[in-house]
Design a protein around this motif. Sequence first.
Motif, PDB file in Angstrom:
ATOM      1  N   ARG A 121       8.899 -25.423 -21.878  1.00 25.19           N
ATOM      2  CA  ARG A 121       7.759 -26.171 -22.422  1.00 25.19           C
ATOM      3  C   ARG A 121       7.985 -26.640 -23.849  1.00 25.19           C
ATOM      4  O   ARG A 121       7.230 -27.455 -24.355  1.00 25.19           O
ATOM      5  N   PHE A 167      -1.050 -36.606 -29.349  1.00 27.02           N
ATOM      6  CA  PHE A 167      -1.070 -35.162 -29.112  1.00 27.02           C
ATOM      7  C   PHE A 167      -2.496 -34.629 -29.115  1.00 27.02           C
ATOM      8  O   PHE A 167      -3.356 -35.116 -29.851  1.00 27.02           O
ATOM      9  N   ALA A 215       1.637 -27.392 -20.203  1.00 24.71           N
ATOM     10  CA  ALA A 215       1.570 -27.936 -21.559  1.00 24.71           C
ATOM     11  C   ALA A 215       2.987 -28.160 -22.095  1.00 24.71           C
ATOM     12  O   ALA A 215       3.953 -27.592 -21.587  1.00 24.71           O
ATOM     13  N   ALA A 216       3.082 -28.999 -23.120  1.00 28.11           N
ATOM     14  CA  ALA A 216       4.381 -29.301 -23.732  1.00 28.11           C
ATOM     15  C   ALA A 216       4.244 -29.269 -25.248  1.00 28.11           C
ATOM     16  O   ALA A 216       3.244 -29.719 -25.810  1.00 28.11           O
ATOM     17  N   ARG A 226      -0.555 -31.744 -24.874  1.00 21.99           N
ATOM     18  CA  ARG A 226       0.623 -32.140 -25.653  1.00 21.99           C
ATOM     19  C   ARG A 226       0.396 -31.625 -27.069  1.00 21.99           C
ATOM     20  O   ARG A 226      -0.624 -31.934 -27.692  1.00 21.99           O
TER      21      ARG A 226
END
Length: 192
Positions: A94, A114, A70-71, A47
């Motif tokens: 993403r 994150f 992943a983002a 993240r």
Amino acid sequence: MDDTPSHLPASLPALRQRAREAGFIMSSEDRTGSLLAALAASHPGGRILELGTGLGAGTAWLLDGMDRDAALITVELDPVVQAVGRELLGADRRVTFVTEDGGAWLERYDGAPFDLVFADTWPGKFTHLDEALALVAPGGIYLIDDLLPQPGRPEDHARSVRRLLAELDRREDFRCVRLDWSSGLLMAVRTG
């Protein structure tokens, strides 16, 4: 040793062209970008938060390093500036673009932490530092750039940098390293 990145994101030439056309001089420098891509790659399924999309150069580098799981959330105050990144990078599932003041976003965000926070604007760096650091997961990375003098920076930039570095040095929950490289970087890893 030549530290010029050997690989560039495919979208970077178009982003650079749009930056030239707009007279935008605040895009992430390529060496910073290559570090962003490497850090993003170090967190498979990670993240990632970017504070300060700008036109999207940093966003392009982050996406280039991220794996398919992943983002990335990228936050920008100026909708006109961010529109370029949305146009050229928005098809990538993403990434989530947020058009909002970074400080206000940090104050109201209540989601998961994150693995990587890249603070490329004042909120999360010179203001709202505690809020940004609170969003870094254990073992996660906080990265800031633009710590060296550069054109286009406010008159009190150097004083703000000194105050920020002193504040980060006092923290016991992050291990920091300063990099007198690229635009001037600091990387901090959450230890506590």
